[in-house]
Design an enzyme around this catalytic site. Structure first.
Site, PDB file in Angstrom:
ATOM      1  N   ASP A   2       0.814  -1.217   0.000  1.00 58.49           N
ATOM      2  CA  ASP A   2       0.000   0.000   0.000  1.00 58.49           C
ATOM      3  C   ASP A   2       0.850   1.271   0.000  1.00 58.49           C
ATOM      4  O   ASP A   2       0.486   2.272  -0.621  1.00 58.49           O
ATOM      5  CB  ASP A   2      -0.954   0.013   1.206  1.00 58.49           C
TER       6      ASP A   2
ATOM      7  N   ASN B 139      -4.649  -2.273  -4.133  1.00 58.93           N
ATOM      8  CA  ASN B 139      -5.873  -2.418  -3.330  1.00 58.93           C
ATOM      9  C   ASN B 139      -5.788  -1.476  -2.130  1.00 58.93           C
ATOM     10  O   ASN B 139      -6.293  -1.777  -1.055  1.00 58.93           O
ATOM     11  CB  ASN B 139      -6.017  -3.872  -2.875  1.00 58.93           C
TER      12      ASN B 139
ATOM     13  N   ASP C 289     -10.616  -2.787  12.353  1.00 61.24           N
ATOM     14  CA  ASP C 289      -9.628  -3.719  11.797  1.00 61.24           C
ATOM     15  C   ASP C 289      -9.142  -4.722  12.836  1.00 61.24           C
ATOM     16  O   ASP C 289      -9.091  -5.917  12.589  1.00 61.24           O
ATOM     17  CB  ASP C 289      -8.425  -2.940  11.238  1.00 61.24           C
TER      18      ASP C 289
ATOM     19  N   GLU D 194     -10.975  -5.073   2.326  1.00 64.76           N
ATOM     20  CA  GLU D 194     -10.242  -5.816   1.306  1.00 64.76           C
ATOM     21  C   GLU D 194     -11.085  -6.948   0.727  1.00 64.76           C
ATOM     22  O   GLU D 194     -10.946  -7.347  -0.416  1.00 64.76           O
ATOM     23  CB  GLU D 194      -8.947  -6.368   1.891  1.00 64.76           C
TER      24      GLU D 194
ATOM     25  N   HIS E  90      -4.818  -9.308   3.904  1.00 68.66           N
ATOM     26  CA  HIS E  90      -3.726  -9.479   4.861  1.00 68.66           C
ATOM     27  C   HIS E  90      -4.219  -9.829   6.255  1.00 68.66           C
ATOM     28  O   HIS E  90      -3.637 -10.654   6.945  1.00 68.66           O
ATOM     29  CB  HIS E  90      -2.885  -8.203   4.895  1.00 68.66           C
ATOM     30  N   ARG E  91      -5.302  -9.195   6.680  1.00 69.24           N
ATOM     31  CA  ARG E  91      -5.732  -9.421   8.072  1.00 69.24           C
ATOM     32  C   ARG E  91      -6.327 -10.815   8.273  1.00 69.24           C
ATOM     33  O   ARG E  91      -6.198 -11.400   9.343  1.00 69.24           O
ATOM     34  CB  ARG E  91      -6.721  -8.346   8.516  1.00 69.24           C
TER      35      ARG E  91
ATOM     36  N   LYS F 138       0.581  -6.457   2.306  1.00 72.37           N
ATOM     37  CA  LYS F 138      -0.155  -5.190   2.301  1.00 72.37           C
ATOM     38  C   LYS F 138       0.270  -4.304   3.468  1.00 72.37           C
ATOM     39  O   LYS F 138       0.392  -3.089   3.320  1.00 72.37           O
ATOM     40  CB  LYS F 138      -1.656  -5.471   2.377  1.00 72.37           C
TER      41      LYS F 138
END
Ligand code: DC
Length: 681
Positions: free
Chosen positions: A52, A95, A333, A361, A408-409, A436
């Site tokens: 990012d 993204n 998040d 995402e 990613h998370r 990311k």
């Protein structure tokens, strides 16, 4: 970073130690844009290196900022400082919502012609409310795909547009707070002679992210006042001023995985003086990031968290964890991490007010529900909540291959499932998606995870000389993200070290060579082999070095001396070990042993091609005779003779390409894994 198709995490038991975390994504990208809008040069310290921030830096360069990345995580940016950006320009923003939204707003106000696009998922993430607000002002923005979504075009060929600034600018706050952030970061450009007012329509979600925006704006000289998070006033006469130097805090959302880890694990038992708990470096309790409030949620579930200005210490408290029912609007998040912690709780955990998960995402509510169910949890999902009940009994846990949706998370939080009480491995698909925000996430996890050596998988590959075992073993290791042990290199290096020390390689010097072998200062760096500070990569590959290795390997004391060094290669997430006694002596418990062989004729031909390609002359007949003689000698010698381990699978690759041999070994490996066949590739 692991770029493999999947990464298998063996069951992990314990963890302890210190983790430095990478910089915050939200802070990094905001700081980059603000620096780009300021005049003068800003030195950004501890910038996150990730997908990012990469797309943001590339975009800033394209529009005319000078970006100097020669200093590692310190980046110098010389901003536009009021000059017009270079255009026309086509900006690809991957993204990164934190790049797409603010850049759209800033470029619309700066004037010029731009196309902003991203990966397919970016084109499914809404931007309509921001575009509506900018159009209200008089900006001309067209959708190039679907209405309301990127890609889009900013069409201000005539330069800065005339803006309607008298009336308050209205923007929806209940879909993504990034729309408001984008306006707050861009509109100071226009607040020259009059103040500008932004009114939020609907309840503002993710307020903490707006708080970060305001904090950083203040660092760049922009004063914004707000009334109850509904009405924001940017002062007249606003001008971006570089703070000169600015430090990026470590990412509080990234910290959530290690806070959770500290809450879930104990240190390894039986280790004397072992430090317990997890210490996080780079972010503390006074962080400006909203996700730091994850600490409160983790405490409510049982974590014991202490901290200072730039660190956090987490220890396990209540166990099992306490189930919670929480409004997570303030930590959207990090709350995903709570959904995985819920697997270790004493009842049902409900996370509410998380509608924004659906436009991140991926649709994170659906993703978390699907993947948690794979592990055996009972999950209920709604438009804006998720309810997780852990597997009831240990036997109810299931081995799962976690799909990660390029999110990613999802990848990071599900790694915590590897601590399951059923001691099942967990497969993380497409592990590189963590790039990311946290490219080395798994390395960081492995650096603190503790696991008994027998739990770490080893694949042993042996076979006669020139069978292709080294190449196949290295390729298998690469495909699985495992480490690679070239045990032959150990003997080659020992022989070299002995000769350098003036020791003849014979039984008389056995004890002294063994002592040398025990403290061999050898390091493997990528494909390089270092002995002390000497690069011996090529020196150990000659035919002569091979002969010396063969002689040194026949000395029993030397073999014993090298055992410990070879064992030390058994590290997370796994190992492929190539060489003579890997499956018989060094890793007898390895779950897969392969004996790779090929006819002497075939091996002679391969060696011949190899030598010719390196410019050596050779005769196939001589090579074949040599190989057959060496096979006979190797098979009949008393010390570590060449023979397949009893439980080895023999693979004759005379008629196979390297790739086919690699596939065969991987298929055997997959057959030994508990994951459903559908998830294998
Ligand atoms: O695989 P290689 O050609 O690099 O091995 C060099 C020599 O070391 C060869 O003669 C076999 C011997 N060797 C051994 O005895 N035990 C091992 N584990 C690996 C190699």
């Amino acid at each position: 970073m692991y770029s493999t198709a999947f990464l298998d995490l063996p069951a992990l038991q314990a963890a302890a130690g210190e983790v430095p975390l990478p910089g915050s994504k939200s802070i990094s990208n905001r700081v980059l844009l603000l620096a780009a809008l300021s005049s003068g040069t800003t030195t950004v310290h501890d910038l996150l290196a990730s997908d990012d921030t990469r797309v943001m830096l590339d975009a800033l360069r394209q529009i005319g900022c000078v970006v100097d990345e020669s200093g590692g995580s310190t980046v110098h940016i010389t901003g536009l400082g009021g000059s017009t950006p270079l255009s026309p320009a086509k900006l690809f923003l991957g993204n990164a919502g934190t790049a797409m939204r603010p850049l759209t707003a800033a470029l619309a106000l700066l004037g010029g012609e731009f196309e902003l696009s991203g990966v397919p998922r970016m084109h499914e993430r809404p931007i309509g409310d921001l575009v509506d607000a900018l159009r209200q002002l008089g900006c001309q923005i067209d959708y190039l795909g679907n209405d309301g979504y990127p890609p889009l075009r900013i069409a201000h060929a005539q330069g800065v547009p005339a803006l309607a600034l008298a009336a308050p600018i209205r923007v929806r706050g209940d879909v993504s707070s990034q729309f408001l952030t984008a306006l707050l970061m861009a509109l100071p450009l226009a607040a020259v002679t009059q103040p500008i007012v932004i009114e939020v329509v609907g309840e503002l979600i993710s307020k903490p992210y707006i708080a970060i925006t305001l904090q950083l704006l203040a660092r760049f000289g922009i004063v914004v006042e707000h009334q109850n998070w509904q009405r924001f006033t940017i002062a007249a006469g606003s001008r971006y001023q570089s703070p000169g130097d600015i430090h990026v805090e470590a990412d509080a959302s990234s910290a959530s995985y290690f806070i959770a880890l500290g809450a879930i694990v104990t240190g390894a038992t039986g280790q004397k003086d072992a430090k317990s708990g997890i210490k996080i470096q780079g972010v503390g309790l006074d962080s400006i990031q909203g996700d730091i409030r994850f600490v409160e949620a983790a405490r409510a579930m049982g974590a014991v968290v202490t901290g200072g200005p730039n660190w956090l210490q987490i220890d396990r408290g209540a166990w099992p964890l306490q189930a919670i029912d929480l409004d997570c609007n303030h930590i959207p998040d990090a709350a995903m991490t709570l959904a995985v912690m819920a697997l270790y709780a004493n009842g049902t955990t409900t996370l509410r007010n998380i509608a924004s998960w659906r436009v991140k995402e991926t649709d994170r509510i659906a993703a978390m529900a699907t993947e948690l169910r794979k592990l055996g949890a009972t999950v209920e999902e709604g438009a804006d909540f998720i309810r997780v009940t852990p597997p009831e009994r240990v036997e109810d846990w299931k081995p799962a291959s976690i799909h990660t949706y390029d999110d990613h998370r999802v990848a990071m939080c599900f790694s915590l499932a590897a601590f399951n009480p059923a001691a099942l491995p967990v497969r993380i698909e497409d592990p590189k998606c963590v790039a990311k925000t946290f490219p080395d996430y798994f390395e960081a996890l492995f650096s603190v995870a503790q696991v008994a050596a027998p739990q770490i998988p080893v694949i042993c590959i042996d076979g006669p000389t020139a069978s292709g075992k080294g190449t196949v073993a290295a390729a298998v290791a690469q495909r699985l993200g495992y480490g690679f042990l070239d045990s032959g290199a150990m003997y080659r290096i020992t022989a070299l070290a002995a000769l350098q020390a003036g020791l003849a390689i014979d039984a008389d010097h056995e004890a002294r060579i063994a002592t040398l072998a025990q403290t061999l200062p050898v390091r493997f760096e990528g494909s390089k082999v270092l002995l002390g500070s000497d690069d011996v990569t090529d020196a150990i590959r000659t035919e002569e070095a091979g002969m010396n290795a063969s002689r040194v390997s026949a000395l029993p004391a030397v073999r014993t001396a090298l055992v410990q060094l070879q064992h030390s290669f058994r590290r997370l997430p796994g190992l492929v070990a190539d060489g003579r006694d890997m499956g018989t002596v060094i890793f007898p418990d390895a779950p897969l042993k392969v004996f790779l062989t090929a006819s002497a004729a075939c091996r002679a031909e391969r060696r011949y091609k190899q030598l010719i390609s390196k410019g050596f002359s050779a005769s196939i007949e001589d090579l074949r005779a040599d190989l057959e003689a060496r096979d006979a000698r190797d098979s009949s010698r008393s010390v570590a003779p060449l023979k397949p381990a009893q439980d080895a699978l023999v693979l004759d690759n005379s008629d196979l390409t390297i790739e086919q041999a690699v596939e065969k070994v991987l298929t055997w490996w997959q057959e030994r894994q508990p994951f459903a066949a559908s998830a294998q590739r």
